[in-house]
Scaffold this active site. Structure first.
Site, PDB file in Angstrom:
ATOM      1  N   HIS A 176      60.157  48.067  -6.363  1.00 20.21           N
ATOM      2  CA  HIS A 176      60.422  47.816  -7.779  1.00 20.21           C
ATOM      3  C   HIS A 176      60.077  49.026  -8.647  1.00 20.21           C
ATOM      4  O   HIS A 176      60.353  49.037  -9.841  1.00 20.21           O
ATOM      5  CB  HIS A 176      59.607  46.617  -8.263  1.00 20.21           C
ATOM      6  N   HIS A 194      59.420  51.743 -13.704  1.00 26.50           N
ATOM      7  CA  HIS A 194      58.860  50.456 -13.275  1.00 26.50           C
ATOM      8  C   HIS A 194      59.813  49.367 -13.752  1.00 26.50           C
ATOM      9  O   HIS A 194      59.900  49.070 -14.941  1.00 26.50           O
ATOM     10  CB  HIS A 194      57.464  50.253 -13.867  1.00 26.50           C
TER      11      HIS A 194
END
Length: 407
Positions: free
Chosen positions: A316, A331
């Protein structure tokens, strides 16, 4: 045999000592484990440096300085006044390296044996006043206000025999000033040497200490010293005034000052400031400056040319470094680490070079939202806390839009 040397008055041995220590420190930093490095590296470096300095490097530096003084004395014995001129011209280099200290034993010995000294003090007077003349010339010629202020104060100091402010603040930073000071010192030194000006006290020559040249047997000695002072000042002032050229900023300095890295949007969606992200780590900018995007499409693109540095194991998050060295962290989503890589598919690998607009990561936006996660994606500059960053305004963006600039 081991020499008994007072190193408190020796600079050249200290230079050799630090050079050796620096190399040993680099070596032990490479081979020592990080956990013991803080004490192991200095301990081992000193264990080797100290005895080698005391037994080898110290005596080498000391004898080199003594040898240099011997050369000056030899030249004076053979050529007379030219030795004073040469010594005066090279004093900028000697003072910077501390090698002028090698002349002190000679001065003390000469004064103790004959009550007078004819070389070093005369050369030092010529050099000190030449530094003053050069600085005042710079203060008139330069357009740089900071340099002008430094030159004036350093010039006044040099007039009174203290040349370090002039040397380190002006002379050795501008080679044309250095050349002019050397010309002035050589000219003044030649005059003082030709007049065989004698000094009777071991102090730094300057306006306040001219009484060191007062002689009971040579009525013109003080006058010749004053004339030599004037010759040195005028020659240096004229030489620096003629040679001076305002130095343009280097290409590297211009690059640092003017270059801006421009970042495109790494996702399509709504651009928002970091302060609006519902996570204190990002909103309070604890990791660094940046911006965020609420994505409308599950694709993350490279906002600038660079290299992939890291891909987090849960996919992620990833990081890249720009060609200018700026480190950028992406992020995707808040708390999406809990998905453990589900719905994320990296399109690049660590070490891969990428161009602006290249696809870095694809993710299933709808399923991430369906799982109850906020998809807002933060882009953080992690290694530039002092950088000037442009204002981020909320708006719709695509990967072709320039959204962020950094100086």
């Amino acid at each position: 045999p081991v020499q008994n040397i007072n190193y408190a008055y020796q600079v050249f041995p200290a230079i050799l000592c630090v050079l050796l220590y620096s190399q040993l420190e680099k070596f032990f930093n490479k081979i020592s484990p990080k956990v013991i490095r803080s004490f192991f590296v200095p301990m081992m470096s000193l264990l080797i440096t100290v005895p080698i300095t005391l037994l080898v490097l110290g005596p080498i530096g000391y004898n080199f300085g003594q040898g240099f003084a011997g050369v000056i004395l030899f030249v004076f014995g053979k050529f007379g006044w030219i030795a004073v001129a040469i010594l005066a011209a090279f004093l900028p280099f000697m003072v910077v390296t501390g090698m002028h200290k090698a002349m002190i034993p000679y001065v003390i010995t000469s004064l103790g044996q004959s009550g007078r000294e004819l070389i070093y003090n005369a050369a030092s007077l010529a050099h000190n006043i030449s530094e003053a003349g050069g600085c005042f010339a710079v203060s008139i010629r330069t357009k740089d206000k900071a340099l002008r202020s430094t030159a004036v104060s350093a010039g006044i100091s040099a007039l009174f025999g203290i040349t370090e402010p002039a040397l380190y603040g002006v002379t050795i930073l501008h080679k044309r000033v250095l050349y002019g000071v050397m010309i002035g010192a050589f000219t003044g030194g030649a005059f003082l040497g030709a007049q065989a000006v004698e000094a009777y006290v071991a102090v730094g020559p300057g306006i306040a200490s001219l009484s060191m040249f007062i002689s009971e047997t040579l009525p013109n000695n003080l006058m010749n010293a004053i004339m030599g002072l004037g010759v040195s000042f005028v020659a240096s002032f004229i030489a620096v005034s003629v040679l001076w050229k305002e130095e343009a900023p280097s290409k590297e300095a211009e690059k640092v000052e003017n270059n801006k890295e421009k970042f495109n949007a790494p996702l399509e969606g709504e651009l928002i400031p970091l302060s609006e992200v519902k996570d204190e780590v990002f909103s309070n900018k604890l990791m660094g400056e940046g911006f965020a995007i609420i994505p409308s499409k599950g694709e993350l693109y490279a906002p600038i040319d660079g290299t992939i540095e890291m891909i987090f194991e849960t996919k992620h998050s990833l990081a890249m470094k720009s060609e200018e060295g700026t480190e950028i962290l992406f992020h995707v989503g808040l708390d999406t680490v809990n998905l453990k890589g589900k719905y994320f598919n990296p399109e690049v690998s660590v070490g891969k070079s990428v161009k602006k607009g290249d696809l870095l990561l694809s993710f299933d936006l709808d399923k991430i939202i369906a799982e109850g996660f906020d998809p807002v994606t933060a882009t953080i500059i992690t290694n530039r806390p002092d950088a000037k960053i442009g204002t981020v305004e909320s708006k719709k963006v695509t990967k072709k839009d320039n959204v962020f600039e950094i100086n």
